[in-house]
Design an enzyme around this catalytic site. Structure first.
Site, PDB file in Angstrom:
ATOM      1  N   HIS A 207       0.833  -1.180  -0.071  1.00 63.27           N
ATOM      2  CA  HIS A 207       0.120  -0.023  -0.179  1.00 63.27           C
ATOM      3  C   HIS A 207       0.818   1.311   0.070  1.00 63.27           C
ATOM      4  O   HIS A 207       2.085   1.177   0.132  1.00 63.27           O
ATOM      5  CB  HIS A 207      -0.696  -0.063   1.217  1.00 63.27           C
ATOM      6  CG  HIS A 207      -1.715  -1.182   1.626  1.00 63.27           C
ATOM      7  ND1 HIS A 207      -3.052  -1.018   1.442  1.00 63.27           N
ATOM      8  CD2 HIS A 207      -1.437  -2.284   2.105  1.00 63.27           C
ATOM      9  CE1 HIS A 207      -3.337  -2.194   1.972  1.00 63.27           C
ATOM     10  NE2 HIS A 207      -2.584  -2.954   2.152  1.00 63.27           N
TER      11      HIS A 207
ATOM     12  N   GLU B 194       2.769  -0.749   4.383  1.00 62.88           N
ATOM     13  CA  GLU B 194       2.210   0.669   4.199  1.00 62.88           C
ATOM     14  C   GLU B 194       3.577   1.365   3.610  1.00 62.88           C
ATOM     15  O   GLU B 194       4.392   1.280   4.739  1.00 62.88           O
ATOM     16  CB  GLU B 194       1.187   1.307   4.841  1.00 62.88           C
ATOM     17  CG  GLU B 194      -0.044   0.949   5.392  1.00 62.88           C
ATOM     18  CD  GLU B 194      -1.011   1.356   4.130  1.00 62.88           C
ATOM     19  OE1 GLU B 194      -0.686   2.163   3.454  1.00 62.88           O
ATOM     20  OE2 GLU B 194      -2.398   1.387   4.458  1.00 62.88           O
TER      21      GLU B 194
ATOM     22  N   HIS C 210      -2.450  -2.874  -3.268  1.00 67.31           N
ATOM     23  CA  HIS C 210      -4.080  -3.077  -2.784  1.00 67.31           C
ATOM     24  C   HIS C 210      -4.836  -2.646  -3.881  1.00 67.31           C
ATOM     25  O   HIS C 210      -6.081  -3.137  -4.058  1.00 67.31           O
ATOM     26  CB  HIS C 210      -3.881  -1.746  -1.891  1.00 67.31           C
ATOM     27  CG  HIS C 210      -5.064  -1.590  -1.039  1.00 67.31           C
ATOM     28  ND1 HIS C 210      -5.453  -0.504  -0.278  1.00 67.31           N
ATOM     29  CD2 HIS C 210      -6.211  -2.661  -0.868  1.00 67.31           C
ATOM     30  CE1 HIS C 210      -6.545  -0.638   0.516  1.00 67.31           C
ATOM     31  NE2 HIS C 210      -6.970  -2.150   0.114  1.00 67.31           N
TER      32      HIS C 210
ATOM     33  N   ASP D 252      -3.619   2.558  -4.773  1.00 66.34           N
ATOM     34  CA  ASP D 252      -2.344   2.245  -4.229  1.00 66.34           C
ATOM     35  C   ASP D 252      -1.884   0.822  -4.375  1.00 66.34           C
ATOM     36  O   ASP D 252      -2.607   0.024  -4.435  1.00 66.34           O
ATOM     37  CB  ASP D 252      -2.116   2.725  -2.609  1.00 66.34           C
ATOM     38  CG  ASP D 252      -3.129   1.629  -1.768  1.00 66.34           C
ATOM     39  OD1 ASP D 252      -4.190   1.538  -2.066  1.00 66.34           O
ATOM     40  OD2 ASP D 252      -2.630   1.445  -0.940  1.00 66.34           O
TER      41      ASP D 252
HETATM   42 ZN   LIG Z   1      -4.002   0.665   0.448  1.00 65.42          ZN
END
Ligand SMILES: [Zn+2]
Length: 194
Positions: free
Chosen positions: A48, A130, A169, A179
């Site tokens: 992400h 992330e 994602h 993303d």
């Molecule tokens: Zn995401």
């Protein structure tokens, strides 16, 4: 755009412990986690990006979001998301600093409504990473290095996460999520993550 480095990139990542905490990560346990369904094999890695507010780097807003303490009045973008309960296992900041919110054995709440190869609820069986960033802004060298490093240790522990089972994602929530975005260099990442 601000760049603030309020923590060093830290020591290199190393082996996961029994609960799935990665060595070398700064631990900030999020309340937004729970048990995976019994017997679940962890066999998907989801990449992400996130920045708060979008396109702005530095500061503690991502921590605040994942720790349920984001101030809804601090920025107009925050009001509608401040009470959303989300998390990821890991965050890699622009300088490569690694923060872990959820141990990998537990379920983090990063994917939302999602499906991989026809199997829904990706949170059940995936690990979420992330990258502090935005879809159209190149990620940093330090982030690619750290991501490859983390991926190595995660796949050592969870070998069912093959190269084909590393997804964005946007791949598992098409039309809803974009993303990590076109600025993320997949070949660069995957070629380093054997
Ligand atoms: Zn995401």
């Amino acid at each position: 755009m601000t760049e603030r480095h309020d923590e060093s990139a830290g020591e290199p990542a190393s082996e996961l412990d029994a609960e799935g905490w990665i060595g070398g990560a700064l631990r900030r346990p999020s309340p937004n986690q729970d048990d995976r369904p019994a017997g679940t094999q962890i066999d998907l890695l989801v990449i992400h990006n996130i920045s708060l507010p979008p396109g702005t780097f530095g500061g503690g807003w991502i921590d605040d979001l994942f720790l349920n303490r984001l101030d809804p009045s601090a920025h107009p973008y925050f009001a509608p998301i401040a009470h959303v309960r989300v998390s990821s296992h890991l965050l890699i900041r622009r300088d490569g600093a690694l923060i872990q919110y959820v141990p990998c054995e537990r379920r983090a709440w990063h994917a939302g409504v999602s499906s991989f190869e026809g199997r829904e609820r990706c949170n059940d069986y995936s690990i979420g990473i992330e990258l502090e960033g935005a879809d159209l802004i190149p990620f940093t060298d330090a982030q690619y290095r750290r991501l490859a490093d983390c991926t190595h240790w995660i796949r050592t522990r969870y070998p069912a996460i093959t190269r084909e089972r590393i997804a964005g994602h946007s791949d598992i929530a098409p039309g809803r999520k974009t993303d990590p975005g076109p600025a993320f260099d997949w070949p660069r990442y995957l070629d380093r993550s054997q």
